[in-house]
Design a protein around this motif. Structure first.
Motif, PDB file in Angstrom:
ATOM      1  N   TRP A 181      -8.048   7.104  15.181  1.00 18.79           N
ATOM      2  CA  TRP A 181      -6.891   6.401  14.740  1.00 18.79           C
ATOM      3  C   TRP A 181      -7.208   5.172  13.586  1.00 18.79           C
ATOM      4  O   TRP A 181      -6.627   5.065  12.806  1.00 18.79           O
ATOM      5  CB  TRP A 181      -6.343   5.402  16.039  1.00 18.79           C
ATOM      6  N   PHE A 182      -8.364   4.594  13.855  1.00 19.39           N
ATOM      7  CA  PHE A 182      -8.711   3.795  12.615  1.00 19.39           C
ATOM      8  C   PHE A 182      -8.752   4.285  11.145  1.00 19.39           C
ATOM      9  O   PHE A 182      -8.708   3.772  10.256  1.00 19.39           O
ATOM     10  CB  PHE A 182      -9.936   3.072  13.357  1.00 19.39           C
ATOM     11  N   SER A 183      -9.433   5.619  11.434  1.00 24.17           N
ATOM     12  CA  SER A 183      -9.451   6.303  10.161  1.00 24.17           C
ATOM     13  C   SER A 183      -8.087   6.569   9.584  1.00 24.17           C
ATOM     14  O   SER A 183      -8.050   6.351   8.398  1.00 24.17           O
ATOM     15  CB  SER A 183     -10.423   7.691  10.215  1.00 24.17           C
ATOM     16  N   CYS A 184      -7.242   6.840  10.394  1.00 24.35           N
ATOM     17  CA  CYS A 184      -6.050   6.977   9.774  1.00 24.35           C
ATOM     18  C   CYS A 184      -5.423   5.633   9.280  1.00 24.35           C
ATOM     19  O   CYS A 184      -4.485   5.474   8.065  1.00 24.35           O
ATOM     20  CB  CYS A 184      -5.016   7.656  10.869  1.00 24.35           C
ATOM     21  N   TYR A 185      -5.615   4.597  10.107  1.00 24.08           N
ATOM     22  CA  TYR A 185      -5.253   3.358   9.861  1.00 24.08           C
ATOM     23  C   TYR A 185      -5.760   2.856   8.344  1.00 24.08           C
ATOM     24  O   TYR A 185      -5.041   2.107   7.634  1.00 24.08           O
ATOM     25  CB  TYR A 185      -5.497   2.108  10.687  1.00 24.08           C
ATOM     26  N   ASN A 186      -7.014   3.127   8.234  1.00 21.39           N
ATOM     27  CA  ASN A 186      -7.785   2.776   6.803  1.00 21.39           C
ATOM     28  C   ASN A 186      -6.987   3.519   5.639  1.00 21.39           C
ATOM     29  O   ASN A 186      -6.990   2.854   4.617  1.00 21.39           O
ATOM     30  CB  ASN A 186      -9.229   3.009   6.973  1.00 21.39           C
ATOM     31  N   VAL A 187      -6.213   4.695   5.870  1.00 25.31           N
ATOM     32  CA  VAL A 187      -5.872   5.190   4.939  1.00 25.31           C
ATOM     33  C   VAL A 187      -4.388   4.727   4.441  1.00 25.31           C
ATOM     34  O   VAL A 187      -3.970   4.610   3.365  1.00 25.31           O
ATOM     35  CB  VAL A 187      -5.757   6.740   5.047  1.00 25.31           C
ATOM     36  N   VAL A 188      -3.502   4.713   5.816  1.00 29.24           N
ATOM     37  CA  VAL A 188      -2.280   4.096   5.452  1.00 29.24           C
ATOM     38  C   VAL A 188      -1.985   2.620   5.172  1.00 29.24           C
ATOM     39  O   VAL A 188      -1.117   2.266   4.150  1.00 29.24           O
ATOM     40  CB  VAL A 188      -1.410   4.478   6.717  1.00 29.24           C
TER      41      VAL A 188
END
Length: 297
Positions: free
Chosen positions: A113-120
């Motif tokens: 989830w944090f890897s997705c957060y870092n992109v968005v």
């Protein structure tokens, strides 16, 4: 990175969504909810980062999940269902194995989830949301989120430059490799400190954090954001009510016990099953809408 419709929504919608799914992944220990969160996070990571996300999940996250699930029974011997005995005489129980798998699933899901957060949630979105409320903290937090990808790229640039003049950390004897590695680390540290000072000076010269300072932003909370926010908060309300009723967790010790299956629990699982993959569902709806429009024209 693939085109993502959810990234174009208002930063407040993005932030509320990620806060909800990350907190939910950390506290919901029910296997159904954990499976939904893990699959949704993996699917969204694939949507955002493509092959890099698939490589990261297969090479790092999957082995980490299995390792954590296997290691826990070696140290945690609670539970009444004994599966086997270690050479030391300590038992391996089904409950400790299940708890280790649940803890590993939680840990891996939060990382994805944090890897997705870092992109968005880019730095401009975060500063837009919290720049006026906590200017210094939001700037430091924004720089911290960019630490891994940006500094990883910079250290590769430095390492390649040093390798071109014969000073790679993999060249020469042990002492020479150590000296080269320390030299690369020293250059990286110097660059990081200079970059932090330059960023702070740049933001200060622009009046960042001063009272009454206005900032230009392209973000508008339109009808699309309102509709998704209504759906998001509605699903959050159902999941929150289910959490208060005890449908979000399970008992591991001394024996495994799941909440009874009922219509309210199924409603909670369905709501969570819509909440977690919400960005993927939005992207699918956008694709269907685009194909329908293209075929009609």
């Amino acid at each position: 990175m693939m085109r993502d419709a959810f990234s174009s929504f208002h930063p407040a919608v993005n932030f509320v969504y990620f806060t909800t799914v990350i907190v939910g992944s950390m506290i919901f220990m029910h296997p159904v909810l954990q499976a939904i969160a893990l699959l949704s996070a993996s699917a969204y990571a694939l949507l955002l980062r493509g092959k890099r996300a698939a490589r990261f999940n297969l090479l790092y996250m999957a082995p980490l999940l299995l390792l954590m699930a296997v290691v826990n029974p070696l140290f945690n011997h609670a539970g009444i269902t004994i599966l086997a005995y270690l050479p030391s005489g300590n038992p391996i129980t089904l409950e400790s194995l299940a708890y280790g798998l649940a803890a590993a699933c939680m840990y891996v899901t939060v990382i994805i989830w944090f890897s997705c957060y870092n992109v968005v949630m880019t730095s401009d979105k975060f500063i837009y949301l919290f720049g006026r409320l906590w200017p210094a903290l939001s700037l430091v937090f924004s720089m911290t989120l960019r630490f891994v990808p940006r500094y990883g790229e910079q250290i590769r640039i430095i390492a390649n430059a040093q390798a071109s003049i014969g000073r790679s950390a993999g060249q020469g004897g042990v002492l020479e490799r150590a000296r080269n590695g320390v030299r690369i680390l020293s250059m990286m540290t110097t660059w990081a400190l200079e970059n932090a000072i330059e960023t702070a000076d740049s933001m200060k010269s622009r009046g960042y954090g001063l009272p009454g300072r206005t900032s230009f932003a392209l973000f508008r909370f339109d009808r699309r954001d309102q509709a998704v926010s209504a759906v998001l908060f509605g699903l959050m309300l159902i999941v929150g009510a289910g959490a208060c009723a005890g449908y979000n967790t399970m008992r591991f010790f001394p024996s495994i016990r799941l909440p009874e299956l009922s219509l309210p629990s199924l409603a909670v699982y369905a709501a969570y099953g819509l909440l977690c993959p919400l960005p993927v569902l939005i992207q699918l709806l956008e694709e269907i809408k685009w194909r329908f429009t293209a075929s009609g024209s």
